[in-house]
Write a protein that holds these residues in place. Structure first.
Motif, PDB file in Angstrom:
ATOM      1  N   MET A   1      24.126   6.826  47.136  1.00 61.29           N
ATOM      2  CA  MET A   1      23.485   5.455  47.002  1.00 61.29           C
ATOM      3  C   MET A   1      24.602   4.713  46.054  1.00 61.29           C
ATOM      4  N   ARG A   2      24.944   3.693  46.474  1.00 59.10           N
ATOM      5  CA  ARG A   2      25.796   2.951  45.778  1.00 59.10           C
ATOM      6  C   ARG A   2      25.216   2.096  44.445  1.00 59.10           C
ATOM      7  N   ASP A   3      25.877   2.145  43.307  1.00 58.35           N
ATOM      8  CA  ASP A   3      25.252   1.366  42.152  1.00 58.35           C
ATOM      9  C   ASP A   3      25.203  -0.364  42.512  1.00 58.35           C
ATOM     10  N   VAL A   4      23.915  -0.747  42.385  1.00 55.28           N
ATOM     11  CA  VAL A   4      23.797  -1.821  42.674  1.00 55.28           C
ATOM     12  C   VAL A   4      24.627  -3.259  41.981  1.00 55.28           C
ATOM     13  N   GLU A   5      24.590  -2.802  40.746  1.00 58.25           N
ATOM     14  CA  GLU A   5      25.587  -3.685  40.068  1.00 58.25           C
ATOM     15  C   GLU A   5      27.021  -3.752  40.588  1.00 58.25           C
ATOM     16  N   VAL A   6      27.573  -2.466  40.579  1.00 55.08           N
ATOM     17  CA  VAL A   6      29.079  -2.283  41.205  1.00 55.08           C
ATOM     18  C   VAL A   6      29.188  -3.189  42.456  1.00 55.08           C
ATOM     19  N   LEU A   7      27.907  -3.015  43.402  1.00 51.96           N
ATOM     20  CA  LEU A   7      27.944  -3.536  44.522  1.00 51.96           C
ATOM     21  C   LEU A   7      28.110  -4.837  44.672  1.00 51.96           C
ATOM     22  N   LEU A   8      27.306  -5.614  44.004  1.00 53.26           N
ATOM     23  CA  LEU A   8      27.068  -7.149  43.588  1.00 53.26           C
ATOM     24  C   LEU A   8      28.397  -7.646  43.283  1.00 53.26           C
ATOM     25  N   ASN A   9      28.918  -7.050  42.126  1.00 51.96           N
ATOM     26  CA  ASN A   9      30.338  -7.567  41.563  1.00 51.96           C
ATOM     27  C   ASN A   9      31.476  -7.391  42.270  1.00 51.96           C
ATOM     28  N   SER A  10      31.281  -6.579  43.596  1.00 50.50           N
ATOM     29  CA  SER A  10      32.567  -6.395  44.379  1.00 50.50           C
ATOM     30  C   SER A  10      32.050  -7.506  45.480  1.00 50.50           C
ATOM     31  N   LEU A  11      31.329  -8.241  45.418  1.00 49.77           N
ATOM     32  CA  LEU A  11      31.162  -9.260  46.581  1.00 49.77           C
ATOM     33  C   LEU A  11      31.103 -10.619  45.815  1.00 49.77           C
TER      34      LEU A  11
ATOM     35  N   SER B   1      14.399   9.824  55.423  1.00 48.91           N
ATOM     36  CA  SER B   1      14.985  10.741  56.233  1.00 48.91           C
ATOM     37  C   SER B   1      14.754  11.848  55.441  1.00 48.91           C
ATOM     38  N   GLY B   2      14.644  13.295  56.028  1.00 48.84           N
ATOM     39  CA  GLY B   2      14.764  14.445  55.067  1.00 48.84           C
ATOM     40  C   GLY B   2      13.277  14.976  54.872  1.00 48.84           C
ATOM     41  N   HIS B   3      13.306  16.208  54.405  1.00 43.50           N
ATOM     42  CA  HIS B   3      11.825  17.006  54.365  1.00 43.50           C
ATOM     43  C   HIS B   3      11.398  16.657  52.743  1.00 43.50           C
ATOM     44  N   GLN B   4      10.032  16.857  52.381  1.00 44.85           N
ATOM     45  CA  GLN B   4       9.616  16.549  51.058  1.00 44.85           C
ATOM     46  C   GLN B   4       8.997  17.734  50.613  1.00 44.85           C
ATOM     47  N   ARG B   5       9.430  18.939  50.801  1.00 42.89           N
ATOM     48  CA  ARG B   5       8.736  20.157  50.334  1.00 42.89           C
ATOM     49  C   ARG B   5       8.704  20.607  49.132  1.00 42.89           C
ATOM     50  N   THR B   6       9.859  20.087  48.198  1.00 45.01           N
ATOM     51  CA  THR B   6       9.978  20.488  47.047  1.00 45.01           C
ATOM     52  C   THR B   6       9.698  19.279  45.965  1.00 45.01           C
ATOM     53  N   ALA B   7       9.294  19.240  44.876  1.00 45.34           N
ATOM     54  CA  ALA B   7       9.290  18.341  43.870  1.00 45.34           C
ATOM     55  C   ALA B   7      10.414  17.640  43.897  1.00 45.34           C
ATOM     56  N   TRP B   8      11.999  18.209  43.904  1.00 43.96           N
ATOM     57  CA  TRP B   8      13.116  17.687  43.834  1.00 43.96           C
ATOM     58  C   TRP B   8      13.317  16.829  45.096  1.00 43.96           C
ATOM     59  N   GLN B   9      12.921  17.211  46.136  1.00 39.23           N
ATOM     60  CA  GLN B   9      12.936  16.327  47.473  1.00 39.23           C
ATOM     61  C   GLN B   9      12.081  15.024  47.181  1.00 39.23           C
ATOM     62  N   ARG B  10      10.936  15.242  46.656  1.00 39.80           N
ATOM     63  CA  ARG B  10      10.002  14.144  46.722  1.00 39.80           C
ATOM     64  C   ARG B  10      10.596  13.193  45.689  1.00 39.80           C
ATOM     65  N   ALA B  11      11.190  13.504  44.560  1.00 34.89           N
ATOM     66  CA  ALA B  11      11.726  12.727  43.575  1.00 34.89           C
ATOM     67  C   ALA B  11      13.054  11.973  44.034  1.00 34.89           C
ATOM     68  N   LYS B  12      13.758  12.478  45.129  1.00 34.51           N
ATOM     69  CA  LYS B  12      14.806  12.129  45.462  1.00 34.51           C
ATOM     70  C   LYS B  12      14.372  10.974  46.408  1.00 34.51           C
ATOM     71  N   ARG B  13      13.463  11.355  47.212  1.00 35.48           N
ATOM     72  CA  ARG B  13      12.986  10.200  48.158  1.00 35.48           C
ATOM     73  C   ARG B  13      12.436   9.126  47.618  1.00 35.48           C
ATOM     74  N   ARG B  14      11.492   9.047  46.373  1.00 38.36           N
ATOM     75  CA  ARG B  14      11.032   8.106  45.774  1.00 38.36           C
ATOM     76  C   ARG B  14      12.273   7.193  45.173  1.00 38.36           C
ATOM     77  N   SER B  15      13.330   8.173  44.673  1.00 37.62           N
ATOM     78  CA  SER B  15      14.211   7.144  44.049  1.00 37.62           C
ATOM     79  C   SER B  15      14.916   6.340  45.184  1.00 37.62           C
ATOM     80  N   ALA B  16      14.984   6.935  46.287  1.00 40.00           N
ATOM     81  CA  ALA B  16      15.835   6.234  47.339  1.00 40.00           C
ATOM     82  C   ALA B  16      14.857   5.138  48.061  1.00 40.00           C
ATOM     83  N   VAL B  17      13.659   5.024  47.764  1.00 39.57           N
ATOM     84  CA  VAL B  17      12.626   4.363  48.318  1.00 39.57           C
ATOM     85  C   VAL B  17      12.585   3.009  47.330  1.00 39.57           C
TER      86      VAL B  17
END
Length: 91
Positions: A1-11, A36-52
């Motif tokens: 995932m790209r950093d939002v601030e860096v993305l906006l500054n590039s535009l 995408s991806g499975h959510q079997r582990t706490a790490w996977q759930r945290a990663k998905r939550r961050s992506a959402v």
């Protein structure tokens, strides 16, 4: 995932249509990643939550530039970031 601030500054130097197009593609990519991806582990759930959260943040920023108003649920930090980009673009 790209950093939002860096993305906006590039535009800073692109026209409004390109800005909206790039942000739309970023929202689509972030949404696909979030769903995408499975959510079997706490790490996977945290990663998905961050992506959402990242996808939602990008969607708010896209709505701000697309419609010219602050969407409900947009954070104060993101409002300031968008306002800063608007100021830089108008210089």
């Amino acid at each position: 995932m790209r950093d939002v601030e860096v993305l906006l500054n590039s535009l800073v130097d692109v026209d409004r249509g390109t800005l909206i197009s790039v942000l739309s593609m970023e929202v689509q990519t972030a949404t696909k990643l979030a769903m995408s991806g499975h959510q079997r582990t706490a790490w996977q759930r945290a990663k998905r939550r961050s992506a959402v959260e990242h996808a939602a943040r990008l969607a708010h920023i896209l709505a701000y530039f697309k419609y010219g108003e602050t969407p409900p649920g947009m954070s104060e930090d993101d409002r300031r970031l968008c306002s800063s980009l608007v100021e830089k673009r108008s210089l």
